[in-house]
Enzyme design. Sequence first.
Site, PDB file in Angstrom:
ATOM      1  N   THR A  94       4.103   1.023   1.830  1.00  0.00           N
ATOM      2  CA  THR A  94       5.034   0.178   1.083  1.00  0.00           C
ATOM      3  C   THR A  94       5.625   0.932  -0.105  1.00  0.00           C
ATOM      4  OG1 THR A  94       3.673  -1.712   1.676  1.00  0.00           O
ATOM      5  CG2 THR A  94       5.237  -2.033  -0.119  1.00  0.00           C
ATOM      6  N   THR A 144      -3.959  -2.130  -1.811  1.00  0.00           N
ATOM      7  CA  THR A 144      -4.607  -1.791  -0.557  1.00  0.00           C
ATOM      8  C   THR A 144      -6.083  -2.036  -0.686  1.00  0.00           C
ATOM      9  OG1 THR A 144      -5.165  -0.089   1.018  1.00  0.00           O
ATOM     10  CG2 THR A 144      -4.752   0.657  -1.209  1.00  0.00           C
ATOM     11  N   ARG A 198      -9.413   2.838   6.952  1.00  0.00           N
ATOM     12  CA  ARG A 198      -8.807   3.613   8.024  1.00  0.00           C
ATOM     13  C   ARG A 198      -8.996   5.108   7.802  1.00  0.00           C
ATOM     14  NH1 ARG A 198      -4.070   1.423  10.814  1.00  0.00           N
ATOM     15  NH2 ARG A 198      -3.452   0.250   8.969  1.00  0.00           N
ATOM     16  N   MET A 239     -13.644  -2.254   6.674  1.00  0.00           N
ATOM     17  CA  MET A 239     -12.327  -1.611   6.714  1.00  0.00           C
ATOM     18  C   MET A 239     -12.340  -0.253   6.026  1.00  0.00           C
ATOM     19  SD  MET A 239      -9.381  -4.403   6.561  1.00  0.00           S
ATOM     20  CE  MET A 239      -8.950  -5.198   8.105  1.00  0.00           C
ATOM     21  N   GLY A 247       0.800  -1.225   0.000  1.00  0.00           N
ATOM     22  CA  GLY A 247       0.000   0.000   0.000  1.00  0.00           C
ATOM     23  C   GLY A 247       0.832   1.273   0.000  1.00  0.00           C
ATOM     24  N   ASP A 248       0.237   2.343   0.502  1.00  0.00           N
ATOM     25  CA  ASP A 248       0.910   3.644   0.453  1.00  0.00           C
ATOM     26  C   ASP A 248       2.237   3.619   1.210  1.00  0.00           C
ATOM     27  OD1 ASP A 248      -0.579   3.289   2.783  1.00  0.00           O
ATOM     28  OD2 ASP A 248      -0.917   5.426   3.082  1.00  0.00           O
ATOM     29  N   ASP A 303      -8.261  -0.737   1.020  1.00  0.00           N
ATOM     30  CA  ASP A 303      -9.000   0.501   1.270  1.00  0.00           C
ATOM     31  C   ASP A 303      -9.193   1.347   0.008  1.00  0.00           C
ATOM     32  OD1 ASP A 303      -8.981  -0.290   3.864  1.00  0.00           O
ATOM     33  OD2 ASP A 303      -7.521   1.168   4.564  1.00  0.00           O
ATOM     34  N   ARG A 358     -10.820  -9.388   3.736  1.00  0.00           N
ATOM     35  CA  ARG A 358      -9.522  -9.236   3.062  1.00  0.00           C
ATOM     36  C   ARG A 358      -8.706 -10.537   3.044  1.00  0.00           C
ATOM     37  NH1 ARG A 358      -5.506  -5.651   6.988  1.00  0.00           N
ATOM     38  NH2 ARG A 358      -4.846  -7.424   8.214  1.00  0.00           N
TER      39      ARG A 358
END
Length: 564
Positions: free
Chosen positions: A261, A287, A334, A332, A258-259, A289, A447
Site C-alpha cells: 500500500t 501490517t 509471510r 501469520m 502495508g508495504d 506482520d 487479525r
Amino acid sequence: MASHIILPPEDADENHHQEEEEREELGHDDGERAPPEHPPKAALPFSATCVRISRDSYPNLRALRNASSVSLADAAYVKISEGDFGYVLDDVPHLTDYVPDIPTYPNPLQDHPAYSTVKQYFVNEDDTVPQKVVVQKNSRRGVHFRRAGPRQRIYFGPDEVKACIVTCGGLCPGLNTVIRELVCGLSHMYNVNSIFGIQNGYKGFYSSNYLPLTPKSVNDIHKRGGTVLGTSRGGHDTKKIVDNIQDRGINQVYIIGGDGTQKGAYEIFKEIRKRGLKVSVAGVPKTIDNDIAIIDKSFGFDTAVEEAQRAIDSAHVEACSAENGIGLVKLMGRYSGFIAMYATLASRDVDCCLIPESPFYMDGEGGLLQYIERRLKENKHMVIVVAEGAGQDLIAKSIAKSDQQDASGNKLLLDIGLWLTHKIKEYFKSKKMEMTIKYIDPTYMIRAIPSNASDNVYCTLLAHSAIHGAMAGYSFTVGMVNGRHTFIPFYRVTSTRNKVKVTDRMWARLLSSTNQPSFLSQKDIDEASEADRHANRPPLPMGASHRVASSFEQSASTSSNGES
Ligand SMILES: Nc1ncnc2c1ncn2[C@@H]1O[C@H](COP(=O)(O)OP(=O)(O)OP(=O)(O)O)[C@@H](O)[C@H]1O
Ligand SMILES: O=P(O)(O)OC[C@H]1O[C@](O)(CO)[C@@H](O)[C@@H]1O
Ligand SMILES: [Mg+2]
C-alpha cells in the site's frame, strides 16, 4: 548552515538540455495535464541551502543506483539536508517544492480550548528525530527524520480541505480506530467537514461511490474488528486514481496499509507532483506482520501477539492432556516471523518456534524431528509455533511447486502447518512411538479482532500525526522511530522489509527460552549477517556527499526496531 540536496531524476540521455532536466526534476511529463508554466523554485520548509546536483557535478548517477536500491527516477524525490557533525535530515516532500505561492494560515489549534493551554504545543520546524539512538563518543550525528506534530502555520484554509481515507491489503486490528481518529481529528482539530471514505481499497477510487464520513458516523467503529471501508488487494491504477482525486477536488489523501500500500501511496504522490496538484498524501503504515522498515512497531501488532497467546494456551492444554501430545500453532508472518517470535517469548510454554528468517531441516542429527522426539521423551508433551512463511523451501521440495500469487503479486504460501503435521505423524509411525498432534490455525482470528487498549492509543497518535503533517503540506508515511512520531519519506519504508535478525540478541533470547536447536550452520549465520547488512543499507546516496553517505552507512549499523 545546512545544505539541501535534491538528486536529479533518471535520464539515459547524457546530452539532455537544461530546461528538460528541470521539468523532469519537478516530475513533469508531457501527458494530458499540463504542468504549471513556470516551475516554481522550491521554497524549502527547512532552513537549508538548496544544492541541485547536476549531471556534471554528480557524474556517477548510475553507480548510485547500482550501489543502492533507490532508482534514479525516485532519486528526484529524495531530499537530504546536511548539518554539522555528520547530521543528515532525510526529509519529506512539501507542497512548496512544486506548487508556487501557497498561502499559509495560522493553525486553528492555537485557539482550541483543549489544545491552546498546552505549553509548547506546536512542534519547532527544525525538530528532527535520530534514526539511531545508541551512539559512541565520536559518532557522527547520523540520519534524522522530521518530527511529526502540529505546525504553527498550515497550508490549507479552514474550508478548503476535502479529505479521503482508504484502507488496503490484509486486515489488522486498529484499522477502524485509525479511520475514526482521522475523521474526528480532522473535524475537531481543524474544522474539516468534507471527509470521504474510499471503499474496498485502491480500486474504490475509480469504481465505487465515495462514502461521506462524519464524527457521528464513525463514533463507535473502533470497537469493531476489520475496516468499515472494506479493503482489497490489487487494483492499483495510479493514473485512474489520481484522475479521480483531481476530478473530485480531493486535496488530502490518507492511505492506510502495508508495504504494498505504501508503494502505491508513493506512486500516487509522484503522479500528483507530476501534475502539480496541491494535494498532500499521508500514509499510515499497517501490517500485522510488523515488517515495515524504519518504524518501531506497526499498530495492531501488540493485539495480534496477545490474541496468539490464546491459541498457544489451547495448544498447550491439548498437548498436556495427551500421551506424547504435540500442539502445533500456525501464526501469520509471510516474510517476517515477528508475531511468532513475540508470541513465543510471551508465552513461555513453547518448545520450538519456526520462522521464515531461520531455515531449519527435518531429518538427521540436529534436525527438527530428532528434537521433537527428544523433547517428548523428556517432557511427554510439546508446543510448536510456526510462522506461515517458515519452511516454504522444504515444502516446495516435496510438493510440486505452485508459484501462485494474490492480486497484489504476493506469493501464495503452501500450508506449513499441515505439511509439518503430516511429516511428524509419519516420523513417529515409522518409529512406532505413540503420539498425538493437534494443529491449530488461528491466523485470521488474530487479525480480525478490534485493537487492544495500547494499540488504540497508538492508532490515535498515528492518525493525529498524519493529520498534522498533511495540514502542514507534507507528503509522507507517518511512523514512530525510537518512541517519537516522525514523517518518513515513502521510499524509506518501501525499499526494504523489516525482518527478524537471527544474529540479534532477541532471537538468542528466544532460543534460550525454548531450548530449541538453532538449526543454523556457520554458513547460514554468515549468510544471515550479510543479508542483514544489505537489508539495512539505506537506499541512499553513496557519493551524493561523503558526509551524507557515511552517516547513512552508520545509521545502517543499528536498526531502529530490531534490537533492544
Ligand atoms: N509496487 C506497487 N505499486 C503500486 N501499488 C502497489 C504495489 N504493491 C502493491 N500495491 C497495491 O497496494 C495494495 C495493497 O498491497 P498488498 O496486498 O501487498 O498489501 P499490503 O499493503 O502490503 O498489506 P499487508 O501485506 O500487510 O496485507 C494493493 O491494492 C496493491 O495493488
Ligand atoms: O489471505 P489474505 O487476506 O490475503 O492475507 C494473508 C496475508 O496477509 C498478512 O496477514 C499480511 O497482512 C500475511 O501475514 C498473510 O500471509
Ligand atoms: Mg505486504
